[in-house]
Structure formats: C-alpha cells, structure tokens
Design an enzyme around this catalytic site. Structure first.
Site, PDB file in Angstrom:
ATOM      1  N   ASP A  48       0.826  -1.210   0.000  1.00  0.00           N
ATOM      2  CA  ASP A  48       0.000   0.000   0.000  1.00  0.00           C
ATOM      3  C   ASP A  48       0.863   1.265   0.000  1.00  0.00           C
ATOM      4  OD1 ASP A  48      -2.458  -1.329   0.036  1.00  0.00           O
ATOM      5  OD2 ASP A  48      -2.322  -1.636   2.195  1.00  0.00           O
ATOM      6  N   GLY A  49       1.986   1.204   0.719  1.00  0.00           N
ATOM      7  CA  GLY A  49       2.880   2.374   0.768  1.00  0.00           C
ATOM      8  C   GLY A  49       3.387   2.701  -0.630  1.00  0.00           C
ATOM      9  N   ASN A  96      -5.331   8.378   1.398  1.00  0.00           N
ATOM     10  CA  ASN A  96      -5.715   7.819   2.701  1.00  0.00           C
ATOM     11  C   ASN A  96      -6.275   8.889   3.630  1.00  0.00           C
ATOM     12  OD1 ASN A  96      -5.166   5.118   2.491  1.00  0.00           O
ATOM     13  ND2 ASN A  96      -3.133   5.222   3.418  1.00  0.00           N
ATOM     14  N   ASP A 109      -3.411  15.980  20.415  1.00  0.00           N
ATOM     15  CA  ASP A 109      -2.254  15.838  19.513  1.00  0.00           C
ATOM     16  C   ASP A 109      -2.560  16.312  18.104  1.00  0.00           C
ATOM     17  OD1 ASP A 109      -0.916  14.787  21.613  1.00  0.00           O
ATOM     18  OD2 ASP A 109      -0.629  12.775  20.777  1.00  0.00           O
ATOM     19  N   THR A 164      -9.067   2.289   6.771  1.00  0.00           N
ATOM     20  CA  THR A 164      -8.416   1.081   7.296  1.00  0.00           C
ATOM     21  C   THR A 164      -6.935   1.315   7.633  1.00  0.00           C
ATOM     22  OG1 THR A 164      -8.137   0.438   4.978  1.00  0.00           O
ATOM     23  CG2 THR A 164      -9.932  -0.613   6.186  1.00  0.00           C
ATOM     24  N   ASN A 191      -6.262   5.917  10.437  1.00  0.00           N
ATOM     25  CA  ASN A 191      -7.569   6.156  11.066  1.00  0.00           C
ATOM     26  C   ASN A 191      -7.997   4.990  11.948  1.00  0.00           C
ATOM     27  OD1 ASN A 191     -10.414   7.420  11.131  1.00  0.00           O
ATOM     28  ND2 ASN A 191     -10.786   5.411  10.207  1.00  0.00           N
ATOM     29  N   SER A 213      -6.077   2.680  13.348  1.00  0.00           N
ATOM     30  CA  SER A 213      -5.203   2.575  14.536  1.00  0.00           C
ATOM     31  C   SER A 213      -5.609   3.572  15.611  1.00  0.00           C
ATOM     32  CB  SER A 213      -3.743   2.850  14.162  1.00  0.00           C
ATOM     33  OG  SER A 213      -3.329   2.047  13.114  1.00  0.00           O
ATOM     34  N   ALA A 240      -5.473  11.606  20.265  1.00  0.00           N
ATOM     35  CA  ALA A 240      -5.327  11.865  21.699  1.00  0.00           C
ATOM     36  C   ALA A 240      -6.054  13.140  22.145  1.00  0.00           C
ATOM     37  CB  ALA A 240      -3.835  11.940  22.070  1.00  0.00           C
TER      38      ALA A 240
HETATM   39  P1  NAP Z   1       4.374   2.902   6.889  1.00  0.00           P
HETATM   40  O1  NAP Z   1       4.341   3.547   8.242  1.00  0.00           O
HETATM   41  O2  NAP Z   1       5.645   2.317   6.396  1.00  0.00           O
HETATM   42  O3  NAP Z   1       3.237   1.753   6.777  1.00  0.00           O
HETATM   43  C1  NAP Z   1       1.999   1.902   7.273  1.00  0.00           C
HETATM   44  C2  NAP Z   1       1.171   0.610   7.150  1.00  0.00           C
HETATM   45  O4  NAP Z   1      -0.137   1.034   6.728  1.00  0.00           O
HETATM   46  C3  NAP Z   1       1.648  -0.429   6.114  1.00  0.00           C
HETATM   47  O5  NAP Z   1       1.450  -1.733   6.637  1.00  0.00           O
HETATM   48  C4  NAP Z   1       0.726  -0.178   4.924  1.00  0.00           C
HETATM   49  O6  NAP Z   1       0.475  -1.352   4.124  1.00  0.00           O
HETATM   50  C5  NAP Z   1      -0.556   0.197   5.655  1.00  0.00           C
HETATM   51  N1  NAP Z   1      -1.518   0.942   4.833  1.00  0.00           N
HETATM   52  C6  NAP Z   1      -1.325   1.999   4.007  1.00  0.00           C
HETATM   53  N2  NAP Z   1      -2.487   2.364   3.439  1.00  0.00           N
HETATM   54  C7  NAP Z   1      -3.429   1.528   3.920  1.00  0.00           C
HETATM   55  C8  NAP Z   1      -4.829   1.409   3.727  1.00  0.00           C
HETATM   56  N3  NAP Z   1      -5.505   2.236   2.925  1.00  0.00           N
HETATM   57  N4  NAP Z   1      -5.499   0.450   4.424  1.00  0.00           N
HETATM   58  C9  NAP Z   1      -4.864  -0.391   5.256  1.00  0.00           C
HETATM   59  N5  NAP Z   1      -3.530  -0.334   5.485  1.00  0.00           N
HETATM   60  C10 NAP Z   1      -2.830   0.622   4.826  1.00  0.00           C
HETATM   61  O7  NAP Z   1       3.879   4.052   5.858  1.00  0.00           O
HETATM   62  P2  NAP Z   1       3.600   3.953   4.320  1.00  0.00           P
HETATM   63  O8  NAP Z   1       3.742   2.536   3.859  1.00  0.00           O
HETATM   64  O9  NAP Z   1       4.361   5.033   3.635  1.00  0.00           O
HETATM   65  O10 NAP Z   1       2.038   4.347   4.281  1.00  0.00           O
HETATM   66  C11 NAP Z   1       1.615   5.634   4.628  1.00  0.00           C
HETATM   67  C12 NAP Z   1       0.394   5.456   5.498  1.00  0.00           C
HETATM   68  O11 NAP Z   1       0.789   4.912   6.741  1.00  0.00           O
HETATM   69  C13 NAP Z   1      -0.314   6.727   5.868  1.00  0.00           C
HETATM   70  O12 NAP Z   1      -1.203   7.134   4.841  1.00  0.00           O
HETATM   71  C14 NAP Z   1      -1.029   6.329   7.144  1.00  0.00           C
HETATM   72  O13 NAP Z   1      -2.371   5.930   6.901  1.00  0.00           O
HETATM   73  C15 NAP Z   1      -0.266   5.126   7.628  1.00  0.00           C
HETATM   74  N6  NAP Z   1       0.232   5.348   8.994  1.00  0.00           N
HETATM   75  C16 NAP Z   1      -0.265   4.558   9.964  1.00  0.00           C
HETATM   76  C17 NAP Z   1       0.101   4.769  11.286  1.00  0.00           C
HETATM   77  C18 NAP Z   1      -0.503   3.921  12.331  1.00  0.00           C
HETATM   78  O14 NAP Z   1      -1.305   3.028  11.983  1.00  0.00           O
HETATM   79  N7  NAP Z   1      -0.203   4.146  13.598  1.00  0.00           N
HETATM   80  C19 NAP Z   1       1.016   5.781  11.609  1.00  0.00           C
HETATM   81  C20 NAP Z   1       1.514   6.562  10.587  1.00  0.00           C
HETATM   82  C21 NAP Z   1       1.108   6.343   9.252  1.00  0.00           C
HETATM   83  P3  NAP Z   1       1.620  -2.106   3.268  1.00  0.00           P
HETATM   84  O15 NAP Z   1       2.300  -3.006   4.271  1.00  0.00           O
HETATM   85  O16 NAP Z   1       0.853  -2.883   2.245  1.00  0.00           O
HETATM   86  O17 NAP Z   1       2.516  -1.050   2.688  1.00  0.00           O
END
Ligand code: NAP
Length: 267
Positions: A51-52, A125, A154, A165, A168, A170, A189
């Site tokens: 997804d990234g 996203n 925050d 998914t 949001n 998390s 938070a």
């Molecule tokens: P990353 O921090 O390396 O990976 C974030 C995780 O989110 C990866 O497992 C990715 O899947 C998954 N993901 C991304 N889009 C998704 C979606 N629409 N539905 C379900 N899972 C999804 O960051 P990145 O790979 O560059 O992705 C950026 C995204 O990370 C941001 O848009 C944000 O949504 C998310 N993020 C999440 C958190 C958290 O959950 N605490 C914190 C910061 C950012 P893959 O393993 O397939 O790449």
C-alpha cells in the site's frame, strides 16, 4: 482504442524487483510496450509493492485517471489486487475486460499562511494536522462554516473511506466501505477534561461539507501530513479540508469484496 503501453512502478525491495523482471517479460511476450515510470499515453498502470508503494505512485503521478492495478509482493496490500503467481490470469481477465473499476475519492487540504500563501495537499488515505510531539495543539474547528469545537490534543486526522483502514483505524476510527463517499474526522489523543472539551469519537461528514481548522496560535509549528508526506508550517492561518476532485480508478476482479478483504487482513 488501447495504446498497448503499460507503465510499471516498483518499490525497491529485492522481491519486488524480481517480480518486476518476470512481469516485464510476460507483458512483452503479449506485445505490450512497458514504460518504467509514468507515460501519459499508458492504457494501464501497474504498481508492484504494498500500500505504501501504491500511495507513493499515486503522488508521483499526481493522481492520473488511468486505471491502475496493484501487484502485492508480501505487504498488507489493501489497494493491491493481484499476487505475482496470478499474473497470467490477470492479463487474460484484463484483455477480456473481466474487471470492475473501484473509484476511490481523495481528500484535499488548502493551507493558508499568515502572509497569504496557499498550498494544496491531497491525500488518498488521509490528511492529518498535528503539533510538535512535545506539546498539545488547540484548533478551532468548524463544519460547513459553523463553529463546532475547540479541539485540544495531539491533532486531527481526516480520512477518506479508502484510508479508513489505515492510520484512522489505529486511532480507533471506523472502517468505512469505499462505496460511501465521505470524510471521517478522527481525533489524535483528544483532551477531554474540565479545562478542555473535545469530541473523543470520530465525526462522519458528507462529501459536500468543508471542515475548517484554525490554529489558536499561528506562530506554533503545525504539521500537515498527507499519506505520510509531512510539511511543517510556522505561520499557518487556516486549513480548509474537503473532498477533492481527483480520484483513483483501481482495477478489481470479480471475486473482490471489500468486507472479505477487511476480515482477511484484520481478523
Ligand atoms: P508505513 O508507516 O511504512 O506503513 C503503514 C502501514 O499502513 C503499512 O502496513 C501499509 O500497508 C498500511 N496501509 C497503508 N495504506 C493503507 C490502507 N488504505 N489500508 C490499510 N492499510 C494501509 O507508511 P507507508 O507505507 O508510507 O504508508 C503511509 C500510510 O501509513 C499513511 O497514509 C497512514 O495511513 C499510515 N500510517 C499509519 C500509522 C498507524 O497506523 N499508527 C502511523 C503513521 C502512518 P503495506 O504493508 O501494504 O505497505
């Protein structure tokens, strides 16, 4: 009339580059011209990775209307539709037109600074607004021009249905079927004390409403994050957040079902 050109995007992992070589051979054998990176005449974009990688591809190409399919190389893969082993079947289905297009909406934030500069940030996203890690921020929020709350905590995250998914989820936000074109405002938070009153649950907005965000102190550093891309502002006056015109045309095959995917990935 299809152009016969396919644009390929690959993340840097060894597995993905190996899969890329295999797919290139298969596509060339079927008579396609393979472009590495974006070609505006391409009939199809293929993104190899997770997804990234998918998000980065969309930002790099500025959200083109060209249909795109994701090939998963071992990640969570919510956007990704095909496994490398299924690629022969994919080509047949693609050529027969046996697929549907899932339209995914995006979110847009227009940031205005105290010196009148305007920047547009697009997210597939989400778009999040936060302060620096060591202090809370205070934001005046309005919906459709009407004041709704003074948020303290925050930050605030505004997710698309497709992004529900991701971060949001998390944060305790709801999973939303991408057929619903909506924006979900989820607090990070939130402080909910006698000193500060903030909603602690998500708010769901219809696509025609705008969320207004005004930082209480425009001289504090505020960050805007769109799909993991961070921009820092030291003189932010306001941000208007709403659905954007750009959308992603994602190829899905006949057995695709959003809720089955949710169950497979999360339970
Ligand atoms: P990353 O921090 O390396 O990976 C974030 C995780 O989110 C990866 O497992 C990715 O899947 C998954 N993901 C991304 N889009 C998704 C979606 N629409 N539905 C379900 N899972 C999804 O960051 P990145 O790979 O560059 O992705 C950026 C995204 O990370 C941001 O848009 C944000 O949504 C998310 N993020 C999440 C958190 C958290 O959950 N605490 C914190 C910061 C950012 P893959 O393993 O397939 O790449």
């Amino acid at each position: 009339m299809k152009s016969g050109i396919i644009s390929l995007f690959t993340n840097e992992t060894e597995r993905s580059t190996g899969v890329e070589s295999q797919l290139k051979e298969k596509l060339a054998a079927r008579g396609y011209q393979v472009a590495e990176g974006y070609d505006e005449n391409a009939e199809l974009l293929i993104c190899i990775g997770g997804d990234g990688a998918f998000l980065r591809t969309m930002h790099r190409c500025d959200f083109p209307e060209t249909p795109i399919v994701g090939v998963n190389t071992g990640h969570l893969g919510f956007f990704q539709e095909v496994w490398p082993e299924e690629f022969d079947n994919f080509i047949v289905d693609y050529e027969l037109g046996s697929y549907t297009i899932q339209k995914l909406g995006t979110v847009m934030g227009i940031a205005t600074t105290t010196d009148g500069k305007r920047d547009v940030h697009i997210g597939l996203n989400e778009l999040a607004v936060t302060g620096s890690k060591s202090y809370s921020i205070h934001l005046d929020l309005s919906i459709g021009g009407k004041p709704i709350e003074k948020f303290s905590g925050d930050g605030i995250l505004v997710a698309t249905s497709a992004g529900s998914t991701a971060y949001n989820y998390s944060l305790g936000g709801s999973i939303v079927d991408p057929r619903l074109n909506s924006l979900q405002v989820t607090p990070l938070a939130p402080m909910n004390t006698t000193a500060y009153r903030s909603f602690t649950s998500s708010l769901m907005l219809p696509p025609d409403l705008t969320l207004g965000i005004v930082p209480e102190a425009s001289d504090k550093v505020i960050y805007i994050h769109n799909d993991g891309i961070e921009t820092a502002y030291s003189n932010l006056k306001e941000i208007e957040v709403r659905t954007a015109d750009k959308c992603v045309n994602l190829i899905r095959f006949s057995d695709y079902d959003f809720w089955s995917k949710v169950k497979d990935k999360f339970l």
